[in-house]
Motif scaffolding. Structure first.
Motif, PDB file in Angstrom:
ATOM      1  N   ASN A  64      -2.136  -5.887  -2.222  1.00  0.00           N
ATOM      2  CA  ASN A  64      -2.167  -5.763  -0.764  1.00  0.00           C
ATOM      3  C   ASN A  64      -1.453  -4.489  -0.309  1.00  0.00           C
ATOM      4  O   ASN A  64      -1.908  -3.794   0.609  1.00  0.00           O
ATOM      5  CB  ASN A  64      -1.515  -6.992  -0.141  1.00  0.00           C
ATOM      6  CG  ASN A  64      -1.720  -7.058   1.362  1.00  0.00           C
ATOM      7  OD1 ASN A  64      -2.788  -6.743   1.850  1.00  0.00           O
ATOM      8  ND2 ASN A  64      -0.696  -7.463   2.080  1.00  0.00           N
ATOM      9  N   LEU A  65      -0.319  -4.173  -0.954  1.00  0.00           N
ATOM     10  CA  LEU A  65       0.398  -2.931  -0.650  1.00  0.00           C
ATOM     11  C   LEU A  65      -0.462  -1.705  -0.946  1.00  0.00           C
ATOM     12  O   LEU A  65      -0.483  -0.732  -0.183  1.00  0.00           O
ATOM     13  CB  LEU A  65       1.692  -2.859  -1.465  1.00  0.00           C
ATOM     14  CG  LEU A  65       2.907  -3.614  -0.934  1.00  0.00           C
ATOM     15  CD1 LEU A  65       4.040  -3.554  -1.945  1.00  0.00           C
ATOM     16  CD2 LEU A  65       3.369  -3.026   0.398  1.00  0.00           C
ATOM     17  N   LYS A  66      -1.167  -1.743  -2.051  1.00  0.00           N
ATOM     18  CA  LYS A  66      -2.021  -0.624  -2.433  1.00  0.00           C
ATOM     19  C   LYS A  66      -3.174  -0.445  -1.457  1.00  0.00           C
ATOM     20  O   LYS A  66      -3.524   0.680  -1.084  1.00  0.00           O
ATOM     21  CB  LYS A  66      -2.556  -0.860  -3.851  1.00  0.00           C
ATOM     22  CG  LYS A  66      -3.450   0.249  -4.371  1.00  0.00           C
ATOM     23  CD  LYS A  66      -3.925  -0.057  -5.775  1.00  0.00           C
ATOM     24  CE  LYS A  66      -4.859   1.023  -6.296  1.00  0.00           C
ATOM     25  NZ  LYS A  66      -5.330   0.717  -7.681  1.00  0.00           N
ATOM     26  N   LYS A  67      -3.751  -1.552  -1.023  1.00  0.00           N
ATOM     27  CA  LYS A  67      -4.909  -1.488  -0.143  1.00  0.00           C
ATOM     28  C   LYS A  67      -4.531  -1.051   1.266  1.00  0.00           C
ATOM     29  O   LYS A  67      -5.219  -0.211   1.884  1.00  0.00           O
ATOM     30  CB  LYS A  67      -5.592  -2.864  -0.110  1.00  0.00           C
ATOM     31  CG  LYS A  67      -6.836  -2.917   0.756  1.00  0.00           C
ATOM     32  CD  LYS A  67      -7.454  -4.316   0.726  1.00  0.00           C
ATOM     33  CE  LYS A  67      -8.708  -4.397   1.596  1.00  0.00           C
ATOM     34  NZ  LYS A  67      -9.296  -5.759   1.574  1.00  0.00           N
ATOM     35  N   LYS A  68      -3.451  -1.585   1.811  1.00  0.00           N
ATOM     36  CA  LYS A  68      -3.094  -1.321   3.205  1.00  0.00           C
ATOM     37  C   LYS A  68      -2.227  -0.081   3.384  1.00  0.00           C
ATOM     38  O   LYS A  68      -2.353   0.630   4.387  1.00  0.00           O
ATOM     39  CB  LYS A  68      -2.369  -2.542   3.796  1.00  0.00           C
ATOM     40  CG  LYS A  68      -3.250  -3.750   4.001  1.00  0.00           C
ATOM     41  CD  LYS A  68      -2.466  -4.855   4.700  1.00  0.00           C
ATOM     42  CE  LYS A  68      -3.352  -6.062   4.986  1.00  0.00           C
ATOM     43  NZ  LYS A  68      -2.599  -7.145   5.682  1.00  0.00           N
ATOM     44  N   HIS A  69      -1.313   0.164   2.430  1.00  0.00           N
ATOM     45  CA  HIS A  69      -0.317   1.216   2.637  1.00  0.00           C
ATOM     46  C   HIS A  69      -0.321   2.290   1.546  1.00  0.00           C
ATOM     47  O   HIS A  69       0.557   3.149   1.559  1.00  0.00           O
ATOM     48  CB  HIS A  69       1.083   0.589   2.726  1.00  0.00           C
ATOM     49  CG  HIS A  69       1.194  -0.496   3.743  1.00  0.00           C
ATOM     50  ND1 HIS A  69       1.197  -0.252   5.095  1.00  0.00           N
ATOM     51  CD2 HIS A  69       1.286  -1.846   3.601  1.00  0.00           C
ATOM     52  CE1 HIS A  69       1.299  -1.398   5.755  1.00  0.00           C
ATOM     53  NE2 HIS A  69       1.358  -2.382   4.871  1.00  0.00           N
TER      54      HIS A  69
END
Length: 744
Positions: A361-366
């Motif tokens: 999720n961190l990789k995808k959003k930020h």
């Protein structure tokens, strides 16, 4: 004419003086290179004179016939049996093995040799799972790291010939040919070639006149040249700083993971104690009943492989393993095995899977990429972030608005830079770092000399003219004072020790060197990545803490239910907690309370909650039997139903679903709602397949669960009130005593 006699003492003295002079020259060279002292190097005569003073041959290289000083030795990965032996050191494995042996003994000393053999097999299978799964994982990781080290090769000149060697095999005095993609194998000087461009973002241009200094770990990006290696391994600037580390860089683990291991170790000791007591009780019981044992159950003999095994026999065997009733001690040992398997075999993969989802999720959003899976949880504990703002390359990661939000969340920001004081102050004013007169601005050399008192280190907000060693010492000092520190850096190879020393090492993808990328925990892109990383880290730590507290509480309660429910029922309860816990970890719950994973904090909480749950569950015994069902089978299934649903309600309570804001987040999370719905459907199917409950039975179960939940909330409120009242009583007593002594 007699020839003059030679004085042996004079010869020895000359050799001694020559050795001392050579050592003096070598120490001088070792000082010039780390300090990048071009003037002293020029006065010394440049790189060729350094080679002559050290008896290094630039053209022909080292002679293999001479005694070579060993550099960094090649370390082979540990063998697979060593990892297996390491896992056998777990506190609960020995009692598990003893329990399995006792179960086998039960079959030997009893009249029926089939008694107990299946329990022993079940326990041995659990032992194999607990030992071999983590052993295989660690062995594969070690082999991967060893292959990576062996793949790093450079070209050296020895005996006048070119040879390809692994980087750890390069020694002091080697003449190394560097080309694009090569890793610098040690500290040294560029002696020939045009210009080299290395991956250092602050000092990347290397030439033979103005900047011939090369440091271990740097990577060649452009150009070709030849260097003379002056120091390798722990003698390099990088190696010396690594020796100052508090932790072994090859065995360190994130603080988040360390907290979980500490808690698991504590639970291991508790389970081990229970195992030992039960094993002794069972052993003496077997001795006492050796001649009086009456087996009133059907025998379960191992299948004869020469005969055809029928489906009926397999079904009977399955029921005997999972649904049979044995002696109370055997059942308790079996439930302990289920609990131990859940805590050691299922809990780590569950948490790892949830962390993988958070990191994706961190990789995808930020655009934040993780290298260390557990570092996300450690980030949630961070109280200090040290940022290298040299040349303003990393300033975009903490703009003014993000800096304010970070400080509002209780995080202190420290700026370090190789630039002068005015330059760093301007950056601090821009992003709003300095606020009070207590904030300190120090010089890196001043800090290195130890001029800053230990108690004032926490007040440092700016450290200018900070070399990599000074930054490393600052991070180390903050950690030694008990603070959780994140470091945003990696502009140079020598920043690697600070990245490893910090609890969380962060780099920016386009402004970092190769070795820093390998040593970091996170790689960020874009701007303003620190705030979302901290926010997600706090969600992870809080949710995992709540889940682990709920799981440990349920696991201990399972031991008390072992005499009431069958082993298969206990396995299902354990599975429900893991499934729902995994789903809840993934939610961004705005909880007001964060549960600490430290054993000394969590264990008392677990003990209080277990005591409360056990008292509530024992209260079921006072309910009239007709309410729970017409026969014992229905009563047992209803007890299972009540126990399982109460654990679900308890997890909702521990996740603070009573808070409206938290409940809103949970209701809007469709994946969580789907998980709860599917799990409850399967629970209903299992209940009805075991014993068909009527609508009235289900209604009674729901009402009793709600009653238990209300009682639990009431007890919690009373306990908190008594705790506050206890503090007030202590204050009143203290005031009365003071007044009494004043009157006297």
């Amino acid at each position: 004419m007699a020839s003059p006699q030679r004085n042996p003492n004079s010869t020895t003295q000359n050799i001694s003086q020559s050795s001392q002079e050579q050592c003096h020259q070598r120490d001088k060279i070792h000082r010039i290179i780390p300090e990048k002292d071009v003037n002293s190097l020029g006065k010394y005569g440049g790189a060729p004179m350094v080679a002559d003073a050290s008896n290094f041959d630039i053209e022909a290289g080292l002679q293999t016939g001479t005694a070579l000083k060993a550099g960094l030795k090649q370390v082979d990965p540990p063998s697979f049996p060593s990892f297996v032996l390491e896992e056998f050191k777990s506190a609960t494995l020995l009692p598990l093995f003893v329990s399995a042996v006792i179960c086998f003994i039960a079959g030997i000393v009893s009249k029926n040799p089939d008694y107990g053999w299946t329990e022993g097999v079940d326990i041995l299978v659990n032992i194999l799972i607990l030992v071999f799964l983590p052993s295989i994982q660690k062995y594969c990781t070690a082999r991967k790291d060893a292959k990576k080290i062996k793949s790093l090769k450079v070209t050296v000149i020895r005996d006048g010939e070119y040879q390809d060697l692994a980087v750890p095999e390069v020694v002091e005095g080697d003449s190394v040919v560097l080309k694009v993609g090569d890793v610098v194998p040690g500290d040294g000087l560029l002696v020939s070639g045009n210009e080299l461009v290395i991956d250092d973002k602050l000092d990347f241009l290397i030439d033979g006149i103005n900047n011939p200094f090369l440091f271990s770990g740097s990577k060649v990006v452009e150009g070709r040249g030849r260097m003379i290696v002056v120091s390798t391994g722990s003698s390099t600037s990088l190696g010396k700083m690594m020796l100052l580390k508090n932790r072994n860089p090859f065995e360190e683990e994130p603080l988040f993971q360390a907290h979980m291991k500490e808690l698991n170790r504590t639970m291991d000791y508790i389970v081990m104690f229970i195992y030992i007591v039960l094993a002794l009780v069972l052993f003496f019981q077997l001795l006492y009943t050796r001649n009086h044992h009456k087996d009133d159950q059907k025998s379960v003999r191992p299948p004869n492989l020469n005969n055809k095994v029928s489906a009926e026999f397999v079904e009977t065997l399955f029921k005997k393993i999972l649904l049979r009733s044995r002696g109370k001690i055997i059942l308790l040992i079996y439930s302990l095995t289920i609990v131990d398997l859940g805590l050691q075999g299922i809990l780590p993969p569950t948490i790892s899977a949830s962390l993988i989802c958070w990191n994706r999720n961190l990789k995808k959003k930020h655009q934040i990429h993780h290298k260390n899976l557990y570092a996300c949880g450690t980030m949630g504990l961070t109280k200090i972030i040290v940022i290298d703002v040299s040349s303003e390359l990393l300033v975009p990661q903490c703009p003014r608005e993000a800096a304010k939000d970070l400080q509002d969340k209780g995080v202190s920001i420290v700026l370090v830079s190789r630039d002068d004081e005015n330059f760093v102050r301007a950056i601090a004013d821009k992003i709003g770092i300095l606020h009070t007169s207590r904030d300190l601005v120090v010089n890196g050399e001043e800090f290195d000399r130890g001029d800053i008192p230990r108690n004032n280190i926490i007040s440092i907000r700016i450290m200018y003219k900070s070399q990599p060693k000074h930054t490393f010492l600052l991070v180390k000092a903050l950690r030694e004072n008990g603070h959780v520190v994140a470091y945003l850096g990696g502009l140079a190879t020598l920043d690697t020790p600070a990245l490893k020393e910090a609890d969380v090492g962060i780099i920016e993808e386009h402004n970092s060197c190769g070795l820093a990328k390998e040593s970091s925990d996170f790689t960020v892109k874009g701007e303003g990545s620190l705030l979302p990383l901290l926010t997600v880290g706090r969600f992870v730590y809080s949710n995992v803490g709540s889940f682990i507290e709920a799981l440990h509480t349920t696991s201990i309660c399972i031991l008390f239910m072992a005499f009431i429910l069958e082993p298969f029922h206990l396995i299902w309860v354990n599975a429900v907690i893991h499934i729902l816990g995994f789903s809840m970890i993934l939610m961004e719950l705005p909880k007001k309370r964060t549960i600490s994973l430290k054993a000394k904090v969590m264990c008392p909480n677990i003990a209080r909650k277990v005591l409360c749950q056990v008292l509530l569950l024992l209260s079921l015994g006072f309910i009239p039997k007709p309410i729970l069902g017409s026969n014992e089978d229905i009563q047992e299934v209803m007890t299972l139903n009540i126990f399982t649903m109460f654990q679900v309600f308890y997890m909702f309570q521990i996740m603070e679903f009573s808070d409206i804001e938290v409940l809103k987040v949970a209701v809007r999370n469709y994946s969580f709602l789907a998980t709860v719905g599917i799990t409850m459907v399967f629970h209903g199917i299992i209940i009805n397949c075991t014993e068909n409950l009527s609508f009235l039975n289900w209604t009674v179960c729901f009402l009793l669960v709600l009653l238990l939940w209300v009682l639990d909330s009431t007890l919690k409120f009373v306990a908190e009130a008594l705790y506050r009242l206890y503090d007030q009583i202590q204050i009143c007593i203290a005031v009365i005593l003071v007044l009494y002594f004043i009157i006297l």
